[in-house]
Write a protein that holds these residues in place. Structure first.
Motif, PDB file in Angstrom:
ATOM      1  N   LEU A  17     -20.308  -3.555  -9.880  1.00  0.00           N
ATOM      2  CA  LEU A  17     -19.439  -3.662  -8.711  1.00  0.00           C
ATOM      3  C   LEU A  17     -18.000  -3.253  -9.033  1.00  0.00           C
ATOM      4  N   LYS A  18     -17.505  -3.634 -10.207  1.00  0.00           N
ATOM      5  CA  LYS A  18     -16.157  -3.233 -10.613  1.00  0.00           C
ATOM      6  C   LYS A  18     -16.051  -1.716 -10.723  1.00  0.00           C
ATOM      7  N   LYS A  19     -17.078  -1.089 -11.315  1.00  0.00           N
ATOM      8  CA  LYS A  19     -17.076   0.369 -11.440  1.00  0.00           C
ATOM      9  C   LYS A  19     -17.140   1.029 -10.071  1.00  0.00           C
ATOM     10  N   LEU A  50     -15.911  -0.174  -7.311  1.00  0.00           N
ATOM     11  CA  LEU A  50     -14.583  -0.311  -6.715  1.00  0.00           C
ATOM     12  C   LEU A  50     -13.625   0.747  -7.242  1.00  0.00           C
ATOM     13  N   GLN A  64     -10.614   1.317  -4.733  1.00  0.00           N
ATOM     14  CA  GLN A  64     -10.116  -0.032  -4.455  1.00  0.00           C
ATOM     15  C   GLN A  64      -9.586  -0.634  -5.758  1.00  0.00           C
ATOM     16  N   THR A  92      -8.865  -3.332  -8.610  1.00  0.00           N
ATOM     17  CA  THR A  92      -9.532  -4.553  -9.072  1.00  0.00           C
ATOM     18  C   THR A  92      -8.495  -5.602  -9.389  1.00  0.00           C
TER      19      THR A  92
END
Length: 100
Positions: free
Chosen positions: A88-90, A92, A97, A99
């Motif tokens: 999910l971080k990747k 974003l 977006q 982090t």
């Protein structure tokens, strides 16, 4: 791969340094299959499983706790959740977006 004879003396065994073991454990942790990681490293899956068990015992402080099925299940869920969070971080980052 060469087969070891059952009468091999202990001094004929291959020795692995702590750096190799740490890298092997990291690779096995990132891999879906410990056996695949062991094959990639050219070592026995049983050896890698023993290293993983020793690492787990060192982390929790007790072999009894390390073998507890509930602890194992919770650790597996935690690992899965951490992997999902990384994905999910990747995603974003890819979609622009920021982090936190």
């Amino acid at each position: 791969m060469t087969a070891k004879t059952s009468g091999a003396s202990p001094d004929k065994r291959r020795k692995y340094d702590e750096v190799f073991k740490a890298e092997a454990l990291r690779l096995a942790g990132e891999s879906r299959s410990t056996q695949a990681a062991a094959r990639q490293l050219g070592i026995s899956p049983k050896l890698l499983y023993r290293w993983q068990q020793a690492q787990l015992v060192a982390e929790v402080g007790s072999e009894e706790v390390a073998r507890d099925p509930e602890v194992r299940a919770l650790r597996a869920r935690l690992k899965r959740a951490e992997q999902e969070l990384d994905v999910l971080k990747k995603a974003l980052v890819i979609f622009g977006q920021p982090t936190r």
